[in-house]
Design an enzyme around this catalytic site. Structure first.
Site, mmCIF file in Angstrom:
data_model
loop_
_atom_site.group_PDB
_atom_site.id
_atom_site.type_symbol
_atom_site.label_atom_id
_atom_site.label_comp_id
_atom_site.label_asym_id
_atom_site.label_seq_id
_atom_site.Cartn_x
_atom_site.Cartn_y
_atom_site.Cartn_z
ATOM 1 N N CYS A 94 0.834 -1.369 -0.421
ATOM 2 C CA CYS A 94 -0.150 -0.112 -0.053
ATOM 3 C C CYS A 94 0.848 1.267 0.057
ATOM 4 O O CYS A 94 1.640 1.171 -1.381
ATOM 5 C CB CYS A 94 -0.945 -0.092 1.120
ATOM 6 S SG CYS A 94 -2.078 1.007 1.050
ATOM 7 N N HIS A 194 -3.550 -5.449 1.479
ATOM 8 C CA HIS A 194 -3.465 -6.104 3.109
ATOM 9 C C HIS A 194 -4.022 -7.350 3.345
ATOM 10 O O HIS A 194 -4.371 -7.981 2.352
ATOM 11 C CB HIS A 194 -4.692 -4.867 4.172
ATOM 12 C CG HIS A 194 -3.560 -3.310 3.513
ATOM 13 N ND1 HIS A 194 -2.801 -3.107 4.185
ATOM 14 C CD2 HIS A 194 -4.414 -2.317 3.224
ATOM 15 C CE1 HIS A 194 -2.864 -1.883 3.930
ATOM 16 N NE2 HIS A 194 -3.992 -1.742 2.749
#
Length: 236
Positions: A94, A194
């Protein structure tokens, strides 16, 4: 089997650990130990220079202020850059993609220079991308769908030196309309997934480990609970 312990760098977990991304280092350590390898996690905080001598590195997500701290630290202590130059595998999750890129823009329209390990740039999207994402990998060594949970506002554009990790089949991905998710450049693999990502994608975990160990194959692991998790997450 090597006698030495495999050292896993958990980079800046004090500022880049959103959504349990530090669990990726735990997954790597456990999958090594289950195969009889020695393995340890080396935590590298804002109080530490980044060593260039570790075997594999992981970085997690972060908010704007934490991203800026991480960017300054990696620029001051370029051990990660030197490790990647020699081929050490790096997993960037991310916001870490953005930090390792050429530049990124914050939610307040501030442009911040990254450390240019990845030929990418990131700007805020009109809306935040939140939810499950499923992708079809585009890189050698990966054959199974990749799955994770995305939560990001940044839209990442790949430059000519970078290529997409996977093509999106469900969800948003990099968020710039090209249908891609993640980035691959040299020994660096970046993704917006994630989960932690490696708990949900054991094939990706083992790809990183094979590169860290310099081997073509690893002994298979019989982990039915992992396969059950994957089946559940792929049924979105």
């Amino acid at each position: 089997m090597p006698d030495s312990t495999v050292r896993i760098g958990l980079v800046l977990p004090d500022v880049m650990g959103t959504y349990g991304d530090g669990g990726n280092a735990l997954i790597l350590r456990q999958r090594l130990r289950m195969r009889g390898y020695g393995a340890e996690i080396v935590e590298i905080t804002l109080n530490d220079p980044v060593p260039e001598s570790l075997d594999v590195y992981t970085l997690g997500g972060a908010e704007d202020s934490a991203q800026r701290l991480a960017t300054r630290h990696l620029a001051k202590y370029p051990g990660l850059q030197k490790a990647a130059e020699r081929g050490a595998p790096v997993l960037a999750i991310c916001a870490a993609i953005q930090v390792l890129g050429n530049w990124y823009e914050t939610s307040s329209d501030e442009r911040v220079d990254g450390v240019s390990m990845l030929d990418v740039t990131t700007s805020p999207q009109a809306t935040r991308s939140i939810g499950e994402v499923i992708t079809a990998p585009r890189m050698d060594g990966l054959t199974q769908p990749l799955t994770g949970f995305e939560n990001h506002r940044g839209g990442t554009t790949l430059g000519s030196d970078a290529r997409g990790l996977a093509r999106v089949t469900h969800g948003v991905g990099n968020g710039v309309g090209d249908g891609l998710e993640g980035v691959v450049q040299g020994s660096v693999i970046g993704t917006y997934m994630h989960g932690p990502a490696l708990a949900r994608n054991p094939e990706l975990a083992d790809l990183l480990l094979k590169r860290a160990l310099g081997v073509d194959e690893l002994a298979p692991l019989d982990l039915p609970e992992v396969e059950q998790l994957r089946r559940e997450r792929l049924r979105v």
